[in-house]
Every structure is written in C-alpha cells, then in structure tokens.
Design an enzyme around this catalytic site. Structure first.
Site, PDB file in Angstrom:
ATOM      1  N   THR A  52       0.843  -1.196   0.000  1.00  0.00           N
ATOM      2  CA  THR A  52       0.000   0.000   0.000  1.00  0.00           C
ATOM      3  C   THR A  52       0.879   1.247   0.000  1.00  0.00           C
ATOM      4  O   THR A  52       0.697   2.155  -0.805  1.00  0.00           O
ATOM      5  CB  THR A  52      -0.954  -0.023   1.212  1.00  0.00           C
ATOM      6  OG1 THR A  52      -1.702  -1.230   1.154  1.00  0.00           O
ATOM      7  CG2 THR A  52      -1.911   1.157   1.184  1.00  0.00           C
ATOM      8  N   ARG A 111      -2.491   5.050   7.310  1.00  0.00           N
ATOM      9  CA  ARG A 111      -2.799   3.689   7.796  1.00  0.00           C
ATOM     10  C   ARG A 111      -2.626   3.682   9.303  1.00  0.00           C
ATOM     11  O   ARG A 111      -1.659   4.246   9.831  1.00  0.00           O
ATOM     12  CB  ARG A 111      -1.876   2.666   7.152  1.00  0.00           C
ATOM     13  CG  ARG A 111      -1.973   1.315   7.845  1.00  0.00           C
ATOM     14  CD  ARG A 111      -1.272   0.230   7.101  1.00  0.00           C
ATOM     15  NE  ARG A 111      -2.006  -0.161   5.921  1.00  0.00           N
ATOM     16  CZ  ARG A 111      -1.718  -1.245   5.196  1.00  0.00           C
ATOM     17  NH1 ARG A 111      -0.716  -2.019   5.539  1.00  0.00           N
ATOM     18  NH2 ARG A 111      -2.421  -1.530   4.135  1.00  0.00           N
ATOM     19  N   LYS A 141       7.439  11.534  21.497  1.00  0.00           N
ATOM     20  CA  LYS A 141       7.654  12.532  22.562  1.00  0.00           C
ATOM     21  C   LYS A 141       6.348  12.878  23.251  1.00  0.00           C
ATOM     22  O   LYS A 141       6.304  13.757  24.099  1.00  0.00           O
ATOM     23  CB  LYS A 141       8.239  13.818  21.970  1.00  0.00           C
ATOM     24  CG  LYS A 141       9.554  13.648  21.255  1.00  0.00           C
ATOM     25  CD  LYS A 141      10.024  15.030  20.771  1.00  0.00           C
ATOM     26  CE  LYS A 141      11.192  14.929  19.822  1.00  0.00           C
ATOM     27  NZ  LYS A 141      11.396  16.198  19.110  1.00  0.00           N
TER      28      LYS A 141
END
Ligand code: NCD
Length: 313
Positions: free
Chosen positions: A60, A109, A88
């Site tokens: 993909t 995704r 972070k």
C-alpha cells in the site's frame, strides 16, 4: 461524473457508487497504458502527498509512493510512529494537523478503526484511508474490483468466494462490500466459524439484498467459483493469541485442489501478504491472479490521487 471525486475523503468503499468506480477505472486504464509505454506524466507536478503509515505496510505504501511519483508529485511521510514526535507524546490529532499544513493530500494507515475518519474531520485536505484496524481498506477494494474487471471482463453475474479471516480482515471486509455494488454476484463466504463475517457487514449485505452463503468448506464450493479471494489470518488483531493458535493453518489453497476441482478460468486473488494460505505451487498456474492484482495497485492509486486532487488527465 469525474467532478464527484474532487476534494473527497476516501474512507470506506460504502461512500462510492458504481459511477464513481467507472470513472476511476476509466482513468486507471489510461494510466496503465502510460506505465506500460513508459510515458512520464506531470499531472501532479508541484503537489505534495503525505504518506502517514502508523502500521506496517509494503504494497500500500510503496504503490501509493510510486503512484505519486509517476504523476510528478512529491512525497513526505513516515512508516512507523517510531521516529516521529508521537514518541515525545505529541497527539495523533496534532500530527495530522502538521501533515495537513505540509501537504495537499494525506494517505493514512492506522491500527485503530475510525482513525482515518477522525483524521478527515481534522484535516482540511483530503484523507485517503490506507487501512484502519479491521474496518476498511477502500483503495485495496478498488484494486480488487479493477483486477476482476480486467481479468474477467465483467463485474456482474460472478460466483465470488472469499476465504479466510472475514472477522478481522479489513481487505476482505471492503472487498465483500465492494462486490455488493454489483447485485447479480453471489458471494460464498468461506471461513472457520471463529472467523466468520462480522454482524455489521452481514447487516449491510442483507439490507442490500446480496445473495450470500456461509460455509466452512472450500472443497464443497470451489467448483462453483469464478473468483476466489484468499486472505491471511490477521494474527495481530486477535485480542487473545490462544484463539489464533486454534485457527492457524486451518485452510490452504493448493494446486492439486484447483486442478482437480476448479473451473479452468477461476482466478485466485489475494491482497497479500501471503503466509501459508496459498501454496507456492499455485504461483505458476493459470489460476494465479494475485501478482497482477498487486501490479494494478499503481495505476488504480494514480487514478485515486489525481481524481481526488481534481487533476485527472
Ligand atoms: C492487507 C492489509 O493491510 O489489510 N494488505 C494490503 O494492504 N495489501 C491485507 C493483510 O495485511 O492481510
């Protein structure tokens, strides 16, 4: 007709009509020809596309990247949350806002269902869902239907088997819903009982009046099929790994089975990656269609990008 794609988010196959898909396939055919003739395109020159992959991907991500580059667009992005400011403690929403500021379109995704829809609410630019948890994978379904259209020369009146993990597989889910756009198809949903299609999908099929049968046995139905769409058991989505152990290796498509039972023009598809559900000796038979399916990923995704950015041509 093409106008209906411009500026749209691509979150679920359910948001698209047959006309939308016709426009997409018309353009994908054109791009396929350009690829085959090695004709460079500058359709998206000057555009920047974000590829935000919070979950692993080979096809993909790389086919979107190839698609963008073949159209002349620039690409930014990441392939895991590791290495970004998410480590972070930056929020998902803030990360999406940044990408929205840097680029003209975001392909995303994520392991959580709804992550793409949520990003689309935050971002001003279009968001394309490259897979969200077990829910949707619309561009994979576009590619799958395109593959059938090219190899069988129709999308109607087919007996389509879908084998494998219908419970956790987003590619299977989107494919099933995509085939339902073409009402004269019959679906054979083949899976171990633990991996049967989820109720939310079943209800949609029933509402649409789609003909479907559920079975555990590929052997019983394989001779009826025109298309067999095979999927991997989605190990990473099982809440309990002992449940995975019970179904692991429970089905396998072999050359012997196909040669003894299948119609000669059956096509075997798979969104890939394959683990052990199709034996390697199927690869060099006439049934094998999964590598072509992967190949069609680029022209179809080129068409998605250019239609959504309103620059088809
Ligand atoms: C699928 C996915 O990520 O949902 N892969 C793909 O995009 N071709 C199928 C899978 O991982 O099994």
């Amino acid at each position: 007709m093409h106008g209906s794609w411009k500026g749209r988010d691509v979150i679920s196959i359910l948001d698209f009509s047959r006309d939308d898909l016709d426009a997409l396939y018309y353009l994908a055919d054109k791009y396929l020809e350009k690829i085959q003739n090695a004709t460079p395109l500058r359709t998206l020159e000057g555009f920047v596309i974000s590829l935000a992959f919070f979950e692993p991907s080979t096809r993909t991500r790389m086919s979107f990247e190839t698609a963008a580059k073949r159209l002349g667009a620039g690409v930014i992005g990441f392939t895991a949350a590791a290495g970004t400011s998410l480590e972070k403690g930056e929020s998902y929403a803030d990360t999406i806002r940044m990408l929205d500021g840097y680029s003209d379109l975001i392909v995303l995704r994520h392991k959580y269902e709804g992550a793409a829809r949520f990003a689309a609410e935050i971002a001003k630019h279009p968001v394309v869902n490259g897979g969200d948890g077990k829910q949707h994978h619309p561009t994979q379904a576009f590619i799958d239907l395109y593959t059938i259209r090219r190899l069988k020369e129709r999308l109607e009146g087919l007996n389509i088997g879908v084998l494998g993990d219908l419970r956790y597989g987003r590619a299977a889910n989107s494919f099933i819903l995509g085939t339902a756009l073409y009402r004269t198809n019959t679906l054979y949903l083949i899976s171990p009982p633990q991996l049967r299609m989820r109720d939310e999908t079943r209800i949609i099929l029933e509402d649409l009046g789609v003909r479907f049968y559920e079975t555990e046995s590929l052997e019983d139905v394989v001779s009826d099929l025109d298309v067999l769409y095979v999927t991997r058991i989605q190990k990473e989505r099982f809440p309990d790994l002992s449940e995975y152990e019970k179904v692991k290796g429970s089905y396998r498509v072999t050359r012997r089975l196909l040669e003894t039972r299948a119609k000669p023009d059956l096509i075997v598809m798979h969104p890939l990656p394959r683990v052990d559900e199709i034996s390697y000796d199927v690869d060099d038979t006439r049934y094998q269609a999964y590598f072509k399916q992967a190949y069609y990923g680029v022209p179809v995704r080129m068409a998605v990008l250019s239609l959504v950015l309103g620059k088809e041509g």
